[in-house]
Write a protein that holds these residues in place. Structure first.
Motif, PDB file in Angstrom:
ATOM      1  N   ARG A  29      44.009 -39.402 -16.101  1.00 25.71           N
ATOM      2  CA  ARG A  29      43.373 -37.868 -15.618  1.00 25.71           C
ATOM      3  C   ARG A  29      45.003 -37.113 -16.354  1.00 25.71           C
ATOM      4  O   ARG A  29      46.303 -37.278 -16.583  1.00 25.71           O
ATOM      5  N   GLU A  30      44.620 -36.587 -17.817  1.00 26.28           N
ATOM      6  CA  GLU A  30      45.314 -35.531 -18.367  1.00 26.28           C
ATOM      7  C   GLU A  30      46.438 -34.780 -17.640  1.00 26.28           C
ATOM      8  O   GLU A  30      47.529 -34.469 -17.806  1.00 26.28           O
ATOM      9  N   THR A  31      45.756 -34.543 -16.310  1.00 26.57           N
ATOM     10  CA  THR A  31      46.416 -33.584 -15.038  1.00 26.57           C
ATOM     11  C   THR A  31      47.684 -34.365 -14.990  1.00 26.57           C
ATOM     12  O   THR A  31      48.695 -33.682 -14.183  1.00 26.57           O
ATOM     13  N   ILE A  32      47.718 -35.587 -14.723  1.00 28.67           N
ATOM     14  CA  ILE A  32      48.899 -36.125 -14.250  1.00 28.67           C
ATOM     15  C   ILE A  32      49.833 -37.540 -15.333  1.00 28.67           C
ATOM     16  O   ILE A  32      50.583 -36.808 -15.283  1.00 28.67           O
ATOM     17  N   THR A  33      48.642 -37.023 -17.026  1.00 31.69           N
ATOM     18  CA  THR A  33      50.090 -37.250 -18.092  1.00 31.69           C
ATOM     19  C   THR A  33      50.772 -36.523 -18.650  1.00 31.69           C
ATOM     20  O   THR A  33      51.686 -36.277 -19.123  1.00 31.69           O
ATOM     21  N   SER A  34      49.836 -35.102 -18.414  1.00 33.43           N
ATOM     22  CA  SER A  34      51.130 -34.046 -18.897  1.00 33.43           C
ATOM     23  C   SER A  34      51.954 -33.260 -17.657  1.00 33.43           C
ATOM     24  O   SER A  34      52.953 -32.178 -17.851  1.00 33.43           O
ATOM     25  N   LEU A  35      51.978 -33.564 -16.487  1.00 31.82           N
ATOM     26  CA  LEU A  35      52.579 -33.074 -15.770  1.00 31.82           C
ATOM     27  C   LEU A  35      54.031 -32.901 -15.875  1.00 31.82           C
ATOM     28  O   LEU A  35      54.867 -34.296 -15.791  1.00 31.82           O
ATOM     29  N   ASP A  36      54.552 -32.032 -15.565  1.00 34.74           N
ATOM     30  CA  ASP A  36      56.190 -32.085 -15.377  1.00 34.74           C
ATOM     31  C   ASP A  36      56.403 -31.356 -13.899  1.00 34.74           C
ATOM     32  O   ASP A  36      56.380 -30.345 -13.662  1.00 34.74           O
ATOM     33  N   ARG A  37      56.793 -32.557 -12.537  1.00 32.97           N
ATOM     34  CA  ARG A  37      57.110 -32.212 -11.450  1.00 32.97           C
ATOM     35  C   ARG A  37      58.406 -31.366 -11.530  1.00 32.97           C
ATOM     36  O   ARG A  37      57.869 -30.981 -10.559  1.00 32.97           O
ATOM     37  N   ALA A  38      59.333 -31.175 -12.624  1.00 35.44           N
ATOM     38  CA  ALA A  38      60.488 -30.508 -12.304  1.00 35.44           C
ATOM     39  C   ALA A  38      60.057 -29.029 -12.162  1.00 35.44           C
ATOM     40  O   ALA A  38      60.084 -28.217 -11.333  1.00 35.44           O
ATOM     41  N   ALA A  39      59.081 -28.757 -13.130  1.00 31.54           N
ATOM     42  CA  ALA A  39      58.611 -27.293 -13.264  1.00 31.54           C
ATOM     43  C   ALA A  39      57.556 -27.288 -12.278  1.00 31.54           C
ATOM     44  O   ALA A  39      57.789 -25.535 -12.049  1.00 31.54           O
ATOM     45  N   LEU A  40      56.660 -27.877 -11.578  1.00 33.13           N
ATOM     46  CA  LEU A  40      56.212 -27.153 -10.914  1.00 33.13           C
ATOM     47  C   LEU A  40      56.697 -27.559  -9.425  1.00 33.13           C
ATOM     48  O   LEU A  40      55.892 -27.647  -8.182  1.00 33.13           O
ATOM     49  N   ARG A  41      57.805 -28.133  -9.072  1.00 31.58           N
ATOM     50  CA  ARG A  41      58.094 -28.483  -7.602  1.00 31.58           C
ATOM     51  C   ARG A  41      58.237 -27.125  -6.932  1.00 31.58           C
ATOM     52  O   ARG A  41      57.888 -27.619  -5.914  1.00 31.58           O
ATOM     53  N   ALA A  42      58.715 -26.101  -7.602  1.00 29.92           N
ATOM     54  CA  ALA A  42      58.445 -24.923  -6.315  1.00 29.92           C
ATOM     55  C   ALA A  42      56.863 -24.496  -6.027  1.00 29.92           C
ATOM     56  O   ALA A  42      57.032 -24.528  -4.681  1.00 29.92           O
ATOM     57  N   GLN A  43      56.094 -24.818  -7.420  1.00 26.96           N
ATOM     58  CA  GLN A  43      54.606 -24.574  -6.970  1.00 26.96           C
ATOM     59  C   GLN A  43      54.227 -25.211  -5.564  1.00 26.96           C
ATOM     60  O   GLN A  43      53.858 -24.628  -4.386  1.00 26.96           O
ATOM     61  N   ALA A  44      54.492 -26.086  -6.034  1.00 26.13           N
ATOM     62  CA  ALA A  44      53.786 -27.234  -5.426  1.00 26.13           C
ATOM     63  C   ALA A  44      54.617 -27.422  -3.870  1.00 26.13           C
ATOM     64  O   ALA A  44      53.713 -27.721  -3.225  1.00 26.13           O
ATOM     65  N   ARG A  45      55.539 -27.379  -3.871  1.00 24.30           N
ATOM     66  CA  ARG A  45      55.542 -27.030  -2.655  1.00 24.30           C
ATOM     67  C   ARG A  45      55.713 -26.096  -1.115  1.00 24.30           C
ATOM     68  O   ARG A  45      55.254 -26.071  -0.519  1.00 24.30           O
ATOM     69  N   ALA A  46      55.675 -24.370  -2.080  1.00 25.71           N
ATOM     70  CA  ALA A  46      54.949 -23.698  -1.432  1.00 25.71           C
ATOM     71  C   ALA A  46      53.714 -23.794  -1.034  1.00 25.71           C
ATOM     72  O   ALA A  46      52.947 -23.329   0.237  1.00 25.71           O
ATOM     73  N   TYR A  47      52.870 -24.368  -2.201  1.00 22.27           N
ATOM     74  CA  TYR A  47      51.170 -25.409  -1.627  1.00 22.27           C
ATOM     75  C   TYR A  47      50.356 -25.583  -0.763  1.00 22.27           C
ATOM     76  O   TYR A  47      50.035 -25.453   0.063  1.00 22.27           O
ATOM     77  N   PHE A  48      52.263 -26.795  -0.549  1.00 23.20           N
ATOM     78  CA  PHE A  48      51.879 -27.512   0.970  1.00 23.20           C
ATOM     79  C   PHE A  48      52.334 -27.204   1.821  1.00 23.20           C
ATOM     80  O   PHE A  48      52.380 -28.059   3.380  1.00 23.20           O
ATOM     81  N   GLY A  49      53.477 -25.873   2.081  1.00 25.86           N
ATOM     82  CA  GLY A  49      54.200 -25.465   3.078  1.00 25.86           C
ATOM     83  C   GLY A  49      55.766 -26.727   3.306  1.00 25.86           C
ATOM     84  O   GLY A  49      55.677 -26.463   4.252  1.00 25.86           O
ATOM     85  N   LEU A  50      56.087 -27.194   2.502  1.00 25.11           N
ATOM     86  CA  LEU A  50      56.574 -27.999   2.358  1.00 25.11           C
ATOM     87  C   LEU A  50      58.496 -26.914   2.273  1.00 25.11           C
ATOM     88  O   LEU A  50      58.544 -25.777   1.412  1.00 25.11           O
ATOM     89  N   HIS A  51      59.865 -27.720   2.514  1.00 25.64           N
ATOM     90  CA  HIS A  51      60.773 -27.110   2.213  1.00 25.64           C
ATOM     91  C   HIS A  51      61.093 -27.042   1.122  1.00 25.64           C
ATOM     92  O   HIS A  51      60.791 -28.018   0.510  1.00 25.64           O
ATOM     93  N   PRO A  52      61.564 -25.799   0.232  1.00 29.12           N
ATOM     94  CA  PRO A  52      61.982 -25.796  -0.835  1.00 29.12           C
ATOM     95  C   PRO A  52      63.153 -26.528  -1.242  1.00 29.12           C
ATOM     96  O   PRO A  52      62.486 -26.923  -2.926  1.00 29.12           O
ATOM     97  N   GLN A  53      63.843 -27.111  -0.798  1.00 25.58           N
ATOM     98  CA  GLN A  53      64.875 -27.550  -1.282  1.00 25.58           C
ATOM     99  C   GLN A  53      65.698 -28.660  -0.800  1.00 25.58           C
ATOM    100  O   GLN A  53      65.666 -30.106  -1.501  1.00 25.58           O
ATOM    101  N   ALA A  54      65.049 -29.517   0.742  1.00 23.08           N
ATOM    102  CA  ALA A  54      65.243 -30.477   1.365  1.00 23.08           C
ATOM    103  C   ALA A  54      64.483 -32.368   0.372  1.00 23.08           C
ATOM    104  O   ALA A  54      63.443 -31.542  -0.139  1.00 23.08           O
ATOM    105  N   PRO A  55      65.057 -33.049   0.312  1.00 18.60           N
ATOM    106  CA  PRO A  55      64.737 -33.869  -0.021  1.00 18.60           C
ATOM    107  C   PRO A  55      62.798 -34.833   0.770  1.00 18.60           C
ATOM    108  O   PRO A  55      62.924 -34.426   2.061  1.00 18.60           O
ATOM    109  N   THR A  56      62.172 -34.823  -0.067  1.00 19.70           N
ATOM    110  CA  THR A  56      61.212 -35.129   0.795  1.00 19.70           C
ATOM    111  C   THR A  56      60.183 -36.467   0.483  1.00 19.70           C
ATOM    112  O   THR A  56      60.398 -36.839  -1.328  1.00 19.70           O
TER     113      THR A  56
END
Length: 389
Positions: A191-218
């Motif tokens: 899927r294009e959502t995977i092949t175009s994924l920028d993990r670093a750019a989405l990190r903060a949004q992704a952690r907030a979406y799931f309710g994860l700690h913003p900095q802790a190794p996950t």
């Protein structure tokens, strides 16, 4: 592979031999008509849908139809992705002598007849198969009438694709040495959502979406759409140790399962969910993934550059371990046999790895080197070229 024909009598009805039985290519002035066949499991369906999306990006006017059976996940996935779906009778291949084996010729004939009706109505210019029950019907129905393209996602080819490859115009595979002679290695369409994924750019949004700690190794943990009991037991048993070490977890345990967890004061959240509705954000939120090693999972993890610990499902011919081997050999992942993944193994091996940022960066670079982000575009181009012949 073009032009190779099975011996007379192999695998059901033979194609009509009259010149009028063949479809020679797109009629001038009309859009190409592409039929995809990959049903049963997400591992067959998702590459078919990724190809469909890529064809549509290249040729917005293309007509795309999916073949499926009543028992497969395609009944939900294909309509959700916006493509029409036509049902054909499945042709499961019995693994041992039984009354079902005696019924095979009749079932094959019925399925092939229905498949040919669908292909004729769609004015198909090419059939692209990805394996599974529905692909065998598609290959036999298209043989001698519509050009065939075969894509094999697994490290060890299944029976349907071995049959289809014998009379296909083009044969593609995710990895070398899949068991299909002469196959071109292109990776798995994603899927294009995977092949175009920028993990670093989405990190903060992704952690907030799931309710994860913003900095802790996950750590991201998942075992497929239904979860995996081995992973569930091992990680719930190690949850206290992970929390005390400052490691967060996002764990998809399966809709029919639950996890017994207790809160560790001051620890990063251990987020347990039945399933992951946003895999792109799950990958972006994680520093390390622990998961099964189905072909699609390995391809996605490699494409996004996520370090992994693969725990192959111990079934069949060991294909999940084979799927993981290229990434493991490159240094992008580790492999732990299912029987050896225990809470203690998580504490002793996975926990320190999750906290080693330098090692994870090295693994990420190695994982990216094994990925094929362009596979959907490559297969779409090949598909359109074959359709135009």
């Amino acid at each position: 592979m073009s032009g190779q024909q099975p011996a007379q009598g192999d695998f059901g009805p033979q194609p009509d031999q009259t010149p009028t039985s063949r479809i020679s290519g797109p009629v001038a002035g009309r859009p190409p008509s592409v039929v995809v066949a990959g049903g049963g499991t997400a591992g067959h369906i998702e590459p078919a849908m990724a190809l469909a999306d890529a064809v549509r990006r290249m040729r917005p006017d293309a007509r795309i139809l999916a073949l499926g059976t009543e028992r497969g996940l395609e009944n939900r996935i294909v309509p959700e992705r916006g493509y029409p779906l036509e049902m054909v009778p499945p042709v499961p291949m019995p693994r041992k002598a039984s009354t079902e084996l005696l019924k095979m010729p009749m079932k094959v004939r019925e399925s092939v007849k229905r498949t040919r009706e669908v292909l004729d109505a769609a004015e198909a210019d090419v059939v692209v198969g990805f394996g599974g029950y529905v692909s065998l019907s598609a290959y036999l129905g298209a043989r001698g009438r519509v050009p065939i393209v075969v894509h094999e996602a697994n490290a060890s080819a299944g029976l349907s694709n071995k049959v289809g490859a014998r009379f296909a115009e083009r044969v593609l595979a995710a990895v070398p040495d899949s068991g299909l002679p002469g196959a071109q290695t292109i990776g798995i369409p994603l899927r294009e959502t995977i092949t175009s994924l920028d993990r670093a750019a989405l990190r903060a949004q992704a952690r907030a979406y799931f309710g994860l700690h913003p900095q802790a190794p996950t750590i991201l943990v998942f075992g497929g759409s239904q979860g995996a009991q081995t992973l569930n037991t091992a990680f719930s048993g190690a949850a206290d140790a992970l929390g005390r070490a400052g490691i967060g977890v996002l764990h998809a345990h399966g809709p029919k399962n639950t996890l017994a967890l207790r809160e560790v004061p001051g620890a990063p959240p251990y987020v347990a969910v039945p399933y992951l509705d946003r895999m792109d954000l799950a990958y972006a939120a994680a520093d390390l993934v622990v998961c099964r090693s189905g072909a699609m999972t390995v391809a996605e993890v490699s494409a996004v550059g996520l370090p992994g610990v693969f725990v192959p499902l111990p079934h069949g011919n060991g294909e999940q371990a084979l799927n993981a081997q290229p990434v493991v050999s490159a240094g992008g992942a580790r492999l732990v046999p299912d029987a050896e993944l225990t809470p203690q193994r998580v504490t002793d091996e996975v926990l320190p790895l999750a906290g080693d940022a330098h090692r994870l960066r090295e693994m990420s670079r190695a994982t990216l080197g094994t990925g094929h982000r362009e596979a959907d575009r490559v297969l779409a181009q090949i598909t359109l070229e074959v359709a135009a012949q």
